[in-house]
Scaffold this active site. Structure first.
Site, PDB file in Angstrom:
ATOM      1  N   GLY A  12      -9.504  -0.025   2.969  1.00 51.26           N
ATOM      2  CA  GLY A  12      -8.631  -0.837   3.812  1.00 51.26           C
ATOM      3  C   GLY A  12      -8.779  -2.331   3.617  1.00 51.26           C
ATOM      4  N   SER A  13      -9.203  -2.753   2.410  1.00 52.73           N
ATOM      5  CA  SER A  13      -9.350  -4.205   2.223  1.00 52.73           C
ATOM      6  C   SER A  13      -7.978  -4.892   2.280  1.00 52.73           C
ATOM      7  CB  SER A  13     -10.083  -4.538   0.920  1.00 52.73           C
ATOM      8  OG  SER A  13      -9.273  -4.301  -0.192  1.00 52.73           O
ATOM      9  N   LEU A  85      -2.689   7.739  -0.144  1.00 49.97           N
ATOM     10  CA  LEU A  85      -2.581   8.547  -1.353  1.00 49.97           C
ATOM     11  C   LEU A  85      -1.736   9.813  -1.222  1.00 49.97           C
ATOM     12  CD1 LEU A  85      -6.217   8.013  -2.655  1.00 49.97           C
ATOM     13  CD2 LEU A  85      -4.164   6.656  -3.058  1.00 49.97           C
ATOM     14  N   LEU A  87       1.809  11.825  -0.772  1.00 52.64           N
ATOM     15  CA  LEU A  87       3.244  11.586  -0.977  1.00 52.64           C
ATOM     16  C   LEU A  87       3.926  11.558   0.393  1.00 52.64           C
ATOM     17  CD1 LEU A  87       5.374  11.383  -3.279  1.00 52.64           C
ATOM     18  CD2 LEU A  87       5.765  13.821  -2.956  1.00 52.64           C
ATOM     19  N   ILE A  88       4.816  10.598   0.576  1.00 51.64           N
ATOM     20  CA  ILE A  88       5.491  10.464   1.875  1.00 51.64           C
ATOM     21  C   ILE A  88       6.601  11.521   1.972  1.00 51.64           C
ATOM     22  CG2 ILE A  88       6.874   8.910   3.324  1.00 51.64           C
ATOM     23  CD1 ILE A  88       3.947   8.054   3.078  1.00 51.64           C
ATOM     24  N   ASN A 102       5.152  -0.065  -0.590  1.00 53.09           N
ATOM     25  CA  ASN A 102       3.853   0.362  -1.113  1.00 53.09           C
ATOM     26  C   ASN A 102       3.354  -0.691  -2.086  1.00 53.09           C
ATOM     27  OD1 ASN A 102       1.672   2.180  -1.868  1.00 53.09           O
ATOM     28  ND2 ASN A 102       2.814   2.601  -3.751  1.00 53.09           N
ATOM     29  N   HIS A 104       1.059  -1.070  -5.561  1.00 49.49           N
ATOM     30  CA  HIS A 104       0.481  -0.288  -6.655  1.00 49.49           C
ATOM     31  C   HIS A 104      -0.318  -1.240  -7.558  1.00 49.49           C
ATOM     32  CE1 HIS A 104       0.062   3.174  -9.244  1.00 49.49           C
ATOM     33  NE2 HIS A 104       0.258   2.354 -10.261  1.00 49.49           N
ATOM     34  N   ASP A 145       5.674   6.124  -6.689  1.00 51.76           N
ATOM     35  CA  ASP A 145       5.772   4.857  -7.431  1.00 51.76           C
ATOM     36  C   ASP A 145       7.123   4.588  -8.093  1.00 51.76           C
ATOM     37  OD1 ASP A 145       3.060   4.484  -6.789  1.00 51.76           O
ATOM     38  OD2 ASP A 145       2.442   5.596  -8.572  1.00 51.76           O
ATOM     39  N   GLU A 174      -3.681  -8.656  -5.175  1.00 50.47           N
ATOM     40  CA  GLU A 174      -3.201  -7.885  -4.004  1.00 50.47           C
ATOM     41  C   GLU A 174      -3.475  -8.649  -2.716  1.00 50.47           C
ATOM     42  OE1 GLU A 174      -3.294  -3.277  -5.287  1.00 50.47           O
ATOM     43  OE2 GLU A 174      -5.110  -3.974  -4.351  1.00 50.47           O
TER      44      GLU A 174
HETATM   45  C1  GAR Z   1      -5.263  -0.797  -3.740  1.00 55.52           C
HETATM   46  O1  GAR Z   1      -5.711  -1.311  -4.961  1.00 55.52           O
HETATM   47  C2  GAR Z   1      -3.873  -0.229  -3.907  1.00 55.52           C
HETATM   48  O2  GAR Z   1      -3.094  -0.917  -4.831  1.00 55.52           O
HETATM   49  C3  GAR Z   1      -4.184   1.155  -4.386  1.00 55.52           C
HETATM   50  O3  GAR Z   1      -5.265   1.570  -3.604  1.00 55.52           O
HETATM   51  C4  GAR Z   1      -6.092   0.423  -3.358  1.00 55.52           C
HETATM   52  C5  GAR Z   1      -6.504   0.424  -1.911  1.00 55.52           C
HETATM   53  O4  GAR Z   1      -7.512  -0.517  -1.717  1.00 55.52           O
HETATM   54  N1  GAR Z   1      -3.059   2.025  -4.249  1.00 55.52           N
HETATM   55  C6  GAR Z   1      -2.743   2.931  -5.173  1.00 55.52           C
HETATM   56  O5  GAR Z   1      -3.410   3.120  -6.169  1.00 55.52           O
HETATM   57  C7  GAR Z   1      -1.465   3.711  -4.870  1.00 55.52           C
HETATM   58  N2  GAR Z   1      -1.068   4.475  -6.013  1.00 55.52           N
HETATM   59  P1  GAR Z   1      -7.976  -0.955  -0.268  1.00 55.52           P
HETATM   60  O6  GAR Z   1      -8.259   0.316   0.520  1.00 55.52           O
HETATM   61  O7  GAR Z   1      -9.214  -1.742  -0.500  1.00 55.52           O
HETATM   62  O8  GAR Z   1      -6.878  -1.763   0.330  1.00 55.52           O
END
Ligand code: GAR
Length: 193
Positions: A12-13, A85, A87-88, A102, A104, A145, A174
């Site tokens: 959840g960063s 993670l 699928l919606i 979303n 990615h 995606d 991000e």
């Molecule tokens: C993020 O890097 C996001 O882009 C990725 O999961 C990470 C979550 O990080 N999402 C995917 O790979 C979706 N296909 P976080 O929990 O530290 O925010």
């Protein structure tokens, strides 16, 4: 008010950055954190920030529309997937047309699709010896995606960069851009009804 539900399965960063960015905002409120994992760190962040949270059961998520009732309690009108993670399901995509986005951790359409998340993505980028990677923020549709792209930005990769280095560079993008892109969307369009 744009009332956001953030979905996250992991640390959840990104959720934290978004929550911090909109703290005290007059236009945006993070109303709900949703996770499919009881142990997800994002739930600790929700507790710390005093934001209601909901742990969903996979079967219930796909076989009922109960989550929509929760959304109406919290008047959710925009959904942000930040490392979610599953699928919606179709009913949810249909309920939030152009209101669910979303992030990615790569430059779609490359390195997307089922199983492409987190380090899997960065390892694939590393193995392909890409000179750049980056982030993609896109609308959510019924396929992993593949929804319309809203925003992309790149980072340069050096020959010696390992998957962990790529992950670090991408994560910095991000954290910097995701809240800002959400803000731009909210300023451009009225999601409050
Ligand atoms: C993020 O890097 C996001 O882009 C990725 O999961 C990470 C979550 O990080 N999402 C995917 O790979 C979706 N296909 P976080 O929990 O530290 O925010």
């Amino acid at each position: 008010m744009t009332n956001i539900a953030i979905f996250a399965s992991g640390t959840g960063s990104n959720a934290r950055k978004i929550i911090d960015y909109f703290e005290g905002s007059e236009n945006v409120k993070i109303r709900l954190i949703v996770s499919n994992k009881q142990t997800a760190k994002v739930l600790d962040i929700a507790k710390e920030k005093d934001i209601p949270s909901l742990v969903i059961n996979r079967t219930e998520f796909y076989q009922s529309e109960n989550i929509l009732e929760k959304f109406s309690i919290y008047e959710v009108n925009f959904v942000v997937l930040a490392g979610f993670l599953l699928l919606i399901p179709e009913y949810l995509v249909t309920a939030f047309p152009q209101r669910m986005i979303n992030i990615h951790p790569a430059l779609l359409p490359k390195y997307g699709g089922k199983g492409m998340f987190g380090m899997n993505v960065h390892k694939a980028v590393y193995e392909a010896q890409e000179k750049t990677s980056g982030i993609t923020i896109h609308y959510v549709n019924n396929a992993y995606d593949e929804g319309g792209i809203i925003f992309q930005t790149e980072c340069e990769l050096k020959e010696q960069d390992q998957p962990e280095d790529i992950a670090r560079k991408v994560q910095a993008l991000e954290h910097h851009y995701f809240p800002k892109v959400i803000e731009q969307l909210v300023l451009q369009k009225d999601y409050s009804s």
